[in-house]
Scaffold this active site. Sequence first.
Site, mmCIF file in Angstrom:
data_model
loop_
_atom_site.group_PDB
_atom_site.id
_atom_site.type_symbol
_atom_site.label_atom_id
_atom_site.label_comp_id
_atom_site.label_asym_id
_atom_site.label_seq_id
_atom_site.Cartn_x
_atom_site.Cartn_y
_atom_site.Cartn_z
ATOM 1 N N LYS A 1 4.050 0.564 6.923
ATOM 2 C CA LYS A 1 4.262 1.925 6.389
ATOM 3 C C LYS A 1 2.942 2.493 5.905
ATOM 4 O O LYS A 1 1.995 1.759 5.601
ATOM 5 C CB LYS A 1 5.268 1.919 5.248
ATOM 6 N N SER B 1 5.951 -7.275 2.367
ATOM 7 C CA SER B 1 7.280 -6.722 2.065
ATOM 8 C C SER B 1 8.076 -6.544 3.355
ATOM 9 O O SER B 1 9.293 -6.790 3.389
ATOM 10 C CB SER B 1 7.148 -5.367 1.372
ATOM 11 N N ASP C 1 8.610 -2.436 -2.473
ATOM 12 C CA ASP C 1 8.413 -1.880 -1.130
ATOM 13 C C ASP C 1 9.420 -2.412 -0.117
ATOM 14 O O ASP C 1 9.495 -1.906 0.999
ATOM 15 C CB ASP C 1 7.005 -2.234 -0.607
HETATM 16 P P1 ATP Z 1 1.631 -3.606 -0.369
HETATM 17 O O1 ATP Z 1 1.254 -2.411 0.430
HETATM 18 O O2 ATP Z 1 3.094 -3.927 -0.362
HETATM 19 O O3 ATP Z 1 1.058 -3.627 -1.740
HETATM 20 P P2 ATP Z 1 -0.223 -4.992 1.251
HETATM 21 O O4 ATP Z 1 0.152 -4.429 2.584
HETATM 22 O O5 ATP Z 1 -1.443 -4.442 0.608
HETATM 23 O O6 ATP Z 1 0.997 -4.875 0.308
HETATM 24 P P3 ATP Z 1 0.361 -7.607 2.173
HETATM 25 O O7 ATP Z 1 -0.063 -7.685 3.599
HETATM 26 O O8 ATP Z 1 1.793 -7.494 1.879
HETATM 27 O O9 ATP Z 1 -0.447 -6.492 1.407
HETATM 28 O O10 ATP Z 1 -0.256 -8.890 1.482
HETATM 29 C C1 ATP Z 1 -0.554 -9.002 0.113
HETATM 30 C C2 ATP Z 1 -0.626 -10.485 -0.221
HETATM 31 O O11 ATP Z 1 0.687 -11.018 -0.127
HETATM 32 C C3 ATP Z 1 -1.464 -11.273 0.770
HETATM 33 O O12 ATP Z 1 -2.775 -11.365 0.331
HETATM 34 C C4 ATP Z 1 -0.753 -12.614 0.833
HETATM 35 O O13 ATP Z 1 -1.359 -13.543 -0.025
HETATM 36 C C5 ATP Z 1 0.650 -12.371 0.304
HETATM 37 N N1 ATP Z 1 1.742 -12.541 1.293
HETATM 38 C C6 ATP Z 1 2.924 -13.125 1.048
HETATM 39 N N2 ATP Z 1 3.737 -13.097 2.114
HETATM 40 C C7 ATP Z 1 3.066 -12.482 3.095
HETATM 41 C C8 ATP Z 1 3.395 -12.167 4.443
HETATM 42 N N3 ATP Z 1 4.571 -12.504 4.992
HETATM 43 N N4 ATP Z 1 2.470 -11.481 5.167
HETATM 44 C C9 ATP Z 1 1.285 -11.127 4.585
HETATM 45 N N5 ATP Z 1 0.919 -11.448 3.333
HETATM 46 C C10 ATP Z 1 1.794 -12.102 2.577
#
Ligand code: ATP
Length: 303
Positions: free
Chosen positions: A12, A106, A139
């Site tokens: 997203k 998420s 999220d």
């Molecule tokens: P958001 O936008 O929801 O804040 P994000 O997109 O910035 O999240 P994610 O890719 O969700 O970040 O990853 C954040 C952290 O979550 C990663 O650094 C990792 O350690 C942890 N994590 C846990 N599960 C997962 C997963 N299935 N895929 C990616 N990262 C994950």
Amino acid sequence: MIDKAVVRVPGKINLQLSVGPLQKDGYHELATVFQSVSLFDELTLTPIESGAITIDCGGKAGVPEGKENLAYRAAELMMDRFDIESGVAIKIKKEIPIAGGMAGGSANAGAAIVGIDSLFSLGLSRNEMEKLGAELGADVPFTISGGTAIGTGRGDRITPVLSRGTYYWVLALSTSGLSTPAVYSECDRLREGMDIAAPHVSDELLQSLTHGDAKSLGKKLVNDLQPAACSLKPALRLILDVGIDYGALGGIVSGSGPTVAFLAENEEHALDLVVALTSSGVVGNVVRAQGPVPGARIVTDRT
Ligand code: ATP
């Protein structure tokens, strides 16, 4: 029970992310407009021996393969809540950038809920699955519904929004991520001593979506976390400037960053922007995506 469930789930971007003042419980009230875009992770779920949950992300750097993985936590919640005795093996193919502000973790939790519902024929409604998702993270509910939606509360109270047409996005991906809690802390630091109003979704932005007007939407994109993300990663300012100089209708840091999303007029314009941004040398990896797309969906559930 079926043999296998394959779920595709999109990332997203936040077209608007308005962040209220820091509350006593450490959280912030949000008013946000989400749009799912066509960068997809794919989860394959298969039943295994009793009680076990395994996660295989192909050793992808930065993605935990144990209990810290959000898909693991989603599976654990589902097994407990519905007294599922079988275990589940979850393979994750990632395309959504990691720690990129596109809710990849998420999305994997949302996909695991949808996959387990199908694998064990639970017959849950989307609404019930979104409620379960909200227990795991703010999220998660939106990753199940997808499309374009308003998020209030902590971003977890979702209302679909009328959005006409397709929007063409160009995403500048970073090689290193930003931690969401660190970006919120930086936002609080930058706002010290300021009076912060309660957040509201912009009517003007919603009107742009209703009219399918990309030009006006480009001008309405707003993210209160952007100054904090740019403060932690100053290169983002240059990327934003370069994209706008090359004619993007608007540019915004996605969520807590560091992915930067540029809105293009159409597919051809998006291609031109990709070429321009790539040759500028300020961004390593530039990809195109379209939105809105539906949320977590079963691709196939039989071998
Ligand atoms: P958001 O936008 O929801 O804040 P994000 O997109 O910035 O999240 P994610 O890719 O969700 O970040 O990853 C954040 C952290 O979550 C990663 O650094 C990792 O350690 C942890 N994590 C846990 N599960 C997962 C997963 N299935 N895929 C990616 N990262 C994950």
